[in-house]
Design an enzyme around this catalytic site. Structure first.
Site, PDB file in Angstrom:
ATOM      1  N   ASP A   1      -7.682  11.941   7.156  1.00 52.79           N
ATOM      2  CA  ASP A   1      -8.831  12.504   7.876  1.00 52.79           C
ATOM      3  C   ASP A   1     -10.039  12.425   6.955  1.00 52.79           C
ATOM      4  OD1 ASP A   1      -8.930  14.802  10.461  1.00 52.79           O
ATOM      5  OD2 ASP A   1     -10.685  14.532   9.174  1.00 52.79           O
TER       6      ASP A   1
ATOM      7  N   LYS B   1     -10.308  19.978   5.726  1.00 55.55           N
ATOM      8  CA  LYS B   1      -9.067  19.976   6.512  1.00 55.55           C
ATOM      9  C   LYS B   1      -7.901  19.434   5.697  1.00 55.55           C
ATOM     10  CE  LYS B   1     -10.495  19.622  11.301  1.00 55.55           C
ATOM     11  NZ  LYS B   1     -10.663  18.800  12.485  1.00 55.55           N
TER      12      LYS B   1
ATOM     13  N   LYS C   1      -3.923   8.805  31.257  1.00 50.67           N
ATOM     14  CA  LYS C   1      -4.398  10.047  30.647  1.00 50.67           C
ATOM     15  C   LYS C   1      -5.583  10.642  31.414  1.00 50.67           C
ATOM     16  CE  LYS C   1      -5.089  13.361  27.855  1.00 50.67           C
ATOM     17  NZ  LYS C   1      -4.175  14.497  27.775  1.00 50.67           N
TER      18      LYS C   1
ATOM     19  N   CYS D   1     -11.231  18.730  26.154  1.00 49.43           N
ATOM     20  CA  CYS D   1     -10.657  17.590  26.890  1.00 49.43           C
ATOM     21  C   CYS D   1     -11.140  17.465  28.333  1.00 49.43           C
ATOM     22  CB  CYS D   1      -9.130  17.657  26.846  1.00 49.43           C
ATOM     23  SG  CYS D   1      -8.487  17.218  25.218  1.00 49.43           S
TER      24      CYS D   1
HETATM   25  N1  NAD Z   1      -6.876  18.548  21.755  1.00 47.39           N
HETATM   26  C1  NAD Z   1      -6.028  18.234  22.731  1.00 47.39           C
HETATM   27  O1  NAD Z   1      -5.400  19.103  23.337  1.00 47.39           O
HETATM   28  C2  NAD Z   1      -5.811  16.789  23.112  1.00 47.39           C
HETATM   29  C3  NAD Z   1      -4.756  16.452  23.967  1.00 47.39           C
HETATM   30  C4  NAD Z   1      -4.572  15.117  24.317  1.00 47.39           C
HETATM   31  C5  NAD Z   1      -5.447  14.153  23.869  1.00 47.39           C
HETATM   32  N2  NAD Z   1      -6.487  14.519  23.069  1.00 47.39           N
HETATM   33  C6  NAD Z   1      -7.384  13.460  22.594  1.00 47.39           C
HETATM   34  O2  NAD Z   1      -7.116  13.239  21.231  1.00 47.39           O
HETATM   35  C7  NAD Z   1      -8.316  12.903  20.540  1.00 47.39           C
HETATM   36  C8  NAD Z   1      -8.527  13.877  19.391  1.00 47.39           C
HETATM   37  O3  NAD Z   1      -8.729  15.170  19.924  1.00 47.39           O
HETATM   38  P1  NAD Z   1      -8.796  16.447  18.989  1.00 47.39           P
HETATM   39  O4  NAD Z   1      -8.932  17.618  19.876  1.00 47.39           O
HETATM   40  O5  NAD Z   1      -7.681  16.414  17.989  1.00 47.39           O
HETATM   41  O6  NAD Z   1     -10.189  16.163  18.227  1.00 47.39           O
HETATM   42  P2  NAD Z   1     -10.725  16.839  16.892  1.00 47.39           P
HETATM   43  O7  NAD Z   1     -12.187  16.524  16.884  1.00 47.39           O
HETATM   44  O8  NAD Z   1     -10.263  18.232  16.799  1.00 47.39           O
HETATM   45  O9  NAD Z   1     -10.010  16.047  15.708  1.00 47.39           O
HETATM   46  C9  NAD Z   1     -10.345  14.745  15.383  1.00 47.39           C
HETATM   47  C10 NAD Z   1     -10.173  14.559  13.875  1.00 47.39           C
HETATM   48  O10 NAD Z   1     -10.514  13.220  13.541  1.00 47.39           O
HETATM   49  C11 NAD Z   1     -11.164  13.226  12.275  1.00 47.39           C
HETATM   50  N3  NAD Z   1     -11.910  11.988  12.099  1.00 47.39           N
HETATM   51  C12 NAD Z   1     -13.119  11.648  12.623  1.00 47.39           C
HETATM   52  N4  NAD Z   1     -13.474  10.411  12.221  1.00 47.39           N
HETATM   53  C13 NAD Z   1     -12.478   9.951  11.424  1.00 47.39           C
HETATM   54  C14 NAD Z   1     -12.242   8.731  10.735  1.00 47.39           C
HETATM   55  N5  NAD Z   1     -13.153   7.744  10.773  1.00 47.39           N
HETATM   56  N6  NAD Z   1     -11.125   8.610  10.019  1.00 47.39           N
HETATM   57  C15 NAD Z   1     -10.207   9.613   9.973  1.00 47.39           C
HETATM   58  N7  NAD Z   1     -10.366  10.776  10.633  1.00 47.39           N
HETATM   59  C16 NAD Z   1     -11.479  10.950  11.337  1.00 47.39           C
HETATM   60  C17 NAD Z   1     -12.023  14.461  12.339  1.00 47.39           C
HETATM   61  O11 NAD Z   1     -12.414  14.887  11.046  1.00 47.39           O
HETATM   62  C18 NAD Z   1     -11.091  15.457  13.028  1.00 47.39           C
HETATM   63  O12 NAD Z   1     -10.307  16.178  12.101  1.00 47.39           O
HETATM   64  C19 NAD Z   1      -9.418  12.919  21.586  1.00 47.39           C
HETATM   65  O13 NAD Z   1      -9.581  11.612  22.091  1.00 47.39           O
HETATM   66  C20 NAD Z   1      -8.865  13.824  22.651  1.00 47.39           C
HETATM   67  O14 NAD Z   1      -9.415  13.553  23.915  1.00 47.39           O
HETATM   68  C21 NAD Z   1      -6.665  15.802  22.658  1.00 47.39           C
END
Ligand code: NAD
Length: 422
Positions: free
Chosen positions: A12, A17, A193, A249
């Site tokens: 990350d 984090k 999705k 989401c």
């Molecule tokens: N949260 C949910 O319940 C859920 C469920 C299904 C799908 N999703 C999908 O999953 C994806 C992530 O959601 P989330 O809620 O975990 O988002 P989030 O923003 O909480 O987490 C994303 C993470 O990615 C990291 N990140 C950003 N750019 C980066 C890079 N270049 N390299 C490495 N890490 C990087 C960020 O620092 C962050 O920790 C989204 O597309 C979301 O729609 C989320």
């Protein structure tokens, strides 16, 4: 993944984090996650890094970065996917699989796959269905798995077959438990999705639209939901009328889906999602109106306690939280708002530093003129109306989630109001 026996490195860009995770601490509240981190911490199979070079040597690379709504547009912001993918590519080796998990506009996988041509690396789209609050259970025991494979005329290519075999190894445990697996093409996997989230959003907004009808007629939406829910074709789940959906989401996913449909020339197919979104956003205004109604027409200067800041219970996620939206609207309209939440106060304070926060429901409701139940945490559902009544200035409650027993609260001398109920 580590608890399933795999060697995992989590990469990350957020050093805070990564540091917390490396120390064995979850960076957000998720039931069961601290225990799981402790369990796998001892095995040495799970490490964390901010350096993408540490991804080298892995055979499967899950891409799970955020895809938020683009500022000022409905479209998804793919910049995080772009930068993570670009950073990863130099560290890939022939035979590796990149498995996309982020929720993306259909067409993204095809674009990323084109950029891997000639590298010997295969892209798979493997959408994620976990629910916050149930993430551990949903990840270890998913209700389905979807693989979108490179295919020609609906048939996976040899690279697709090899990638499938590798993913089958990754998911060997859930597959052995009988988890249904849908193997399909890229486009279908990406659409699954957003189609699922659109359906869920529609179901919630449908019952909230019925709540508006109920309010206009004196009917009770909770009894209506019970009655239609007995029809197995309809089902009772996700038919809880109230403050509606939020979070990181559903709202952004239905908007990004509409934007993508427009780009594909089929915007009419999803025009109903505009209505789904509008119904949902009206709930937030309606709750503020209900508070005004029980406050003799004005909330200016009223002390209002809001129970809940997270977008849903068992989470500390406040992204697009309906609870915080209601709290902020009332604060901006001149009320003195105090918000509490079992887990989300820290995140909420970072977003709305002007709002007053309390560490418990009992503290938040001190001398309140109106109490608003905005997130249905179990501890708020279990509140005792008589005990709470001793702490407030006026016994008035707006149940934004339709989870309290109106008869019990009214019997304890409370003015009880809820969405879609007399
Ligand atoms: N949260 C949910 O319940 C859920 C469920 C299904 C799908 N999703 C999908 O999953 C994806 C992530 O959601 P989330 O809620 O975990 O988002 P989030 O923003 O909480 O987490 C994303 C993470 O990615 C990291 N990140 C950003 N750019 C980066 C890079 N270049 N390299 C490495 N890490 C990087 C960020 O620092 C962050 O920790 C989204 O597309 C979301 O729609 C989320």
């Amino acid at each position: 993944m580590a608890s399933l026996g795999h060697d995992v490195v989590g990469v990350d860009v957020d050093p805070g984090k990564v540091a917390r995770l490396a120390a064995g601490t979850a960076p957000f509240y998720e039931p069961g996650l601290p225990e799981l981190l402790a369990e796998v911490g001892d095995t040495g199979r799970l490490t964390f890094s901010t350096d993408m070079a540490d991804a080298a040597g892995a055979r499967v690379h899950f891409l799970c970065v955020g895809t938020p709504q683009q500022h000022g547009e409905f479209r998804a912001d793919l910049s995080y996917v772009e930068s993570a993918f670009e950073a990863l590519v130099p560290h890939l080796a022939p035979g590796d699989v990149v498995a996309g998990k982020s929720t993306v506009p259909v067409g993204t996988a095809e674009d990323l796959a084109r950029r891997l041509v000639g590298t010997g690396v295969t892209l798979v789209w493997n959408p994620e269905f976990l629910r916050e609050g149930f993430a551990v259970q949903d990840t270890l025991h998913p209700d389905r798995l979807v693989y979108g494979l490179p295919s020609e005329e609906g048939v996976p290519t040899p690279e697709g077959d090899a990638a499938r075999a590798l993913l089958d190894e990754v998911y060997a445990t859930p597959l052995a438990e009988g988890t249904p697996l849908v193997v399909t093409d890229y486009a279908t996997a990406q659409l699954v999705k957003v189609a699922a989230n659109s359906f869920l959003a529609t179901k919630i907004s449908f019952i909230n639209a019925m709540a508006e009808l109920c309010e206009a007629t004196g009917a009770d939406v909770t009894r209506l939901a019970d009655a239609i829910g007995y029809d197995a074709r309809i089902g009772r789940r996700f038919l809880n009328a109230g403050l509606g959906f939020g979070g990181g989401c559903l709202p952004k996913d239905i908007r990004a889906f509409m934007a993508r449909a427009g780009e594909l020339g089929v915007d009419q197919a999803l025009s109903f999602l505009r209505e789904v979104d509008a119904i949902n956003m009206r709930r937030r205004v309606r709750v503020v109106d209900l508070v005004r109604e029980v406050s003799a027409g004005s909330i200016v200067g009223r002390r209002i306690a809001v129970l809940g800041a997270a977008f849903k219970p068992d989470s500390d996620d406040v992204r697009d939280s309906p609870a915080l939206s209601v709290a902020a609207q009332m604060q901006l309209q001149g009320a003195q708002v105090t918000v509490t939440d079992p887990q989300a106060v820290e995140n909420a304070r970072a977003k709305w530093p002007d709002i007053k926060f309390a560490s418990s429901a009992q503290e938040a409701v001190q001398q309140a003129d109106v109490v608003v139940l905005a997130t249905e945490w179990a501890e708020y559902r279990a509140l005792d109306p008589a005990e709470l009544g001793d702490l407030v200035a006026r016994r008035a409650i707006v149940d934004g989630r339709n989870v309290l027993d109106p008869a019990a609260w009214r019997a304890a001398g409370w003015t009880y109001r809820a969405l879609g109920r007399p």
